[in-house]
Write an enzyme that holds these catalytic residues in place. Structure first.
Site, PDB file in Angstrom:
ATOM      1  N   HIS A   8      -7.174  -4.078  -1.209  1.00  0.00           N
ATOM      2  CA  HIS A   8      -6.495  -5.312  -1.612  1.00  0.00           C
ATOM      3  C   HIS A   8      -7.072  -5.795  -2.919  1.00  0.00           C
ATOM      4  O   HIS A   8      -6.869  -6.935  -3.312  1.00  0.00           O
ATOM      5  CB  HIS A   8      -6.655  -6.390  -0.550  1.00  0.00           C
ATOM      6  CG  HIS A   8      -6.282  -5.905   0.797  1.00  0.00           C
ATOM      7  ND1 HIS A   8      -7.195  -5.308   1.631  1.00  0.00           N
ATOM      8  CD2 HIS A   8      -5.101  -5.858   1.426  1.00  0.00           C
ATOM      9  CE1 HIS A   8      -6.566  -4.921   2.728  1.00  0.00           C
ATOM     10  NE2 HIS A   8      -5.305  -5.237   2.631  1.00  0.00           N
TER      11      HIS A   8
ATOM     12  N   HIS B 261       0.823  -1.212   0.000  1.00  0.00           N
ATOM     13  CA  HIS B 261       0.000   0.000   0.000  1.00  0.00           C
ATOM     14  C   HIS B 261       0.856   1.262   0.000  1.00  0.00           C
ATOM     15  O   HIS B 261       0.384   2.332   0.366  1.00  0.00           O
ATOM     16  CB  HIS B 261      -0.923   0.015   1.216  1.00  0.00           C
ATOM     17  CG  HIS B 261      -1.761  -1.208   1.354  1.00  0.00           C
ATOM     18  ND1 HIS B 261      -2.593  -1.635   0.352  1.00  0.00           N
ATOM     19  CD2 HIS B 261      -1.877  -2.124   2.354  1.00  0.00           C
ATOM     20  CE1 HIS B 261      -3.195  -2.754   0.735  1.00  0.00           C
ATOM     21  NE2 HIS B 261      -2.766  -3.078   1.942  1.00  0.00           N
TER      22      HIS B 261
END
Lengths: 333, 208
Positions: free
Chosen positions: A219, A57
């Site tokens: 995700h 991320h």
């Protein structure tokens, strides 16, 4: 899979080593525990902010370690939460005597591992408070689900509360501000493509050339529905409207407007999206006090974006404007 | 009756079986999660399988506690705290046992499953590992209550776990990553229930 890798199993540690090499004045990296630490931690008498989550991320969270933001970040495996030992090591390393605030995104694994770490830290005599972000309006929140995911608001919260800690606010005040930011912020995201987790080696989900996934988390895990691809103005409306409605934003109110790229979408397109978002906010009579556009909480190479709106008060704007000096966010004195 | 060696064989068999099925587990997780269950479980179980070579354990409960801590420290995600808690709690009722029979193992299994429920707050039908473990516990109790030995009771538990695992396929997930899919999670077998079944099946092969 076509990625710049050596062994997929080493990707996190090698990335952290590279990060330490790139920012020697700002960061220390603990490769055993997979931590990114402020070079000057622990800062005596300052509330320390610790966050973390799965890797993939970036710049979240390691890229937000530095003066005015986080004191430490725990890097889990790709899309996998860090483990309690790591979180405890980070907490112990940065505690400057004023306590530690854990910033946790509402994903089941993150919540459980941070809870276990907080119990261990308390046994070691460290004062810990935790705030769980859950700003994703794509998810129906109920007693019978895992609840809303923590997504874009996490970035804004780390900046704002990081500034409050830097100016000397105590643990209770930092935690209260963090909860207020979380309550006043909402997000919604879309994906145009899947991403590929290095260890899995192939895309997490399939989307046809003319399809988009509405309501994704960070995700690539799907949200509300798969739909036909639409022009940016229509996508912006699909993202902004549920956020405006969930926050009950009224004419004359002020927000920080955040258009975040998921990693595989160029700034050119993100600015197109921001233009559309701004137009929708103008139409709704909502004032943009501050804005942020770029790749800040990503999903590897996934194409897509998320929109976060945070209803701000004076203190939040002051903290937003305060200087910050991290690899991923830097402004002011 | 199962001794420390048998428990070490259990963990070793778990690790081998998870190793074989890591890709399947990741594939199941790719459908309704984020494609990391196989790699996470493989990393954790292989660390556990090495424990017996690295250290001499004096008791079954000390060994199982170490297995639990190792899973917590290596797996990550939700599976780390859940399986870690399972083994830590499993150890409790076996504290004084050198040879574990069906009665003790039943108590331990109950403590382990209750630990997972306490940590994960899952209920039957949420489409989680609990949907394999709850029927396994029930079948174990039923078999051992009617006089079956440890191995035979575990055979019954393994069969019930597999049935519970299969029954997760049509369910709509209400916990964990899969819950974000809502109705679209139906039609996919739950990866957690699948790995839980692997654990019980390995127990049936090794603890007799």
């Amino acid at each position: 899979m076509k990625k710049l890798l050596n062994d997929p199993a080493d990707v996190v540690v090698e990335a952290l080593a590279g990060m330490a090499a790139a920012h020697p004045d700002h960061l220390r990296v603990d490769l055993d525990h997979k931590l990114v630490l402020r070079a000057d931690a622990p800062v005596s008498g300052k509330v320390a902010l610790v966050s973390g989550g799965g890797s993939g991320h970036e710049p979240l969270h390691g890229g937000f370690v530095g003066r005015g933001m986080l004191d430490a970040a725990c890097a889990g495996e790709v899309f996998t939460s860090p483990v309690p030992d790591q979180i405890l090591a980070a907490t112990t390393a940065v505690d400057g005597g004023a306590g530690v605030l854990h910033v946790v995104k509402n994903y089941t694994g993150d919540v459980m591992n941070f809870e276990m770490a907080a119990e261990l830290a308390a046994e070691a005599g460290i004062q810990v408070e935790a705030v769980v972000t859950d700003d994703d309006v794509a998810v129906q929140d109920s007693l019978f689900t895992a609840g809303r995911r923590g997504v874009g608001v996490t970035v804004l919260l780390e900046k704002i509360v990081g500034a409050a800690a830097e100016e000397g606010q105590d643990l209770a005040a930092c935690a209260a501000l963090a909860r207020r930011v979380n309550e006043q912020g909402r997000s919604m995201g879309i994906a145009l493509t899947s991403c590929t987790v290095p260890a899995a080696g192939k895309p997490t989900f399939e989307l046809a050339e003319d399809e988009m996934e509405i309501g994704i988390g960070i995700h690539g895990e799907p949200g509300r529905s798969t739909e036909k691809l639409a022009p940016a103005r229509d996508i912006a409306a699909r993202l902004v409207e549920p956020v405006l409605s969930d926050l009950s934003l009224k004419r004359g109110e002020q927000v920080i407007a955040f258009v975040n790229g998921m990693g595989g979408t160029p700034l050119l397109e993100l600015y197109v999206m921001y233009g559309e978002v701004k137009r929708l906010l103008d139409d709704a009579g909502v004032t943009v006090a501050r804005s942020l556009v770029g790749n800040y909480i990503t999903s590897l190479e996934m194409a897509g974006c998320s929109v976060t709106l945070l209803r701000v008060d004076e203190e939040m704007v002051r903290c937003w404007d305060a200087p910050v000096d991290t690899p991923g966010l830097r402004w002011g004195g | 009756m199962a001794d420390l060696n048998a428990f070490q064989s259990w963990i070793s068999a778990c690790s081998a079986s998870i190793d074989d099925r890591a890709e399947d587990l990741t594939e199941l997780d790719r459908a309704i999660g984020d494609a990391d269950h196989g790699s996470n479980m493989k990393r954790g179980m292989s660390a556990c399988a090495q424990l017996a070579e690295q250290e001499d354990f004096s008791s079954i409960d000390a060994y199982l506690k170490k297995v639990g801590m190792t899973l917590v420290s290596t797996v990550g995600g939700a599976s780390g705290p859940l399986y870690g808690t399972f083994f830590l709690r499993l150890a409790g009722p076996l504290a004084a046992s050198e040879d574990v029979g069906p009665r003790e193992f039943g108590q331990a299994l109950r403590a382990g499953v209750e630990g997972i429920v306490a940590r994960g707050k899952a209920e039957a039908g949420d489409k989680t590992m609990y949907d394999a473990l709850a029927p396994a516990l029930e079948a174990f109790d039923e078999a051992s209550g009617s006089g079956a030995g440890l191995g035979e009771s575990l055979q019954a538990a393994a069969q019930a776990a597999a049935e519970g695992r299969d029954a997760t396929e049509p369910m709509v997930a209400r916990k964990g990553r899969a819950s974000y899919l809502g109705e679209r999670s139906a039609g996919h077998q739950d990866p957690g229930a699948t790995s839980a079944t692997v654990l019980i099946e390995a127990a049936a092969q090794t603890l007799t």
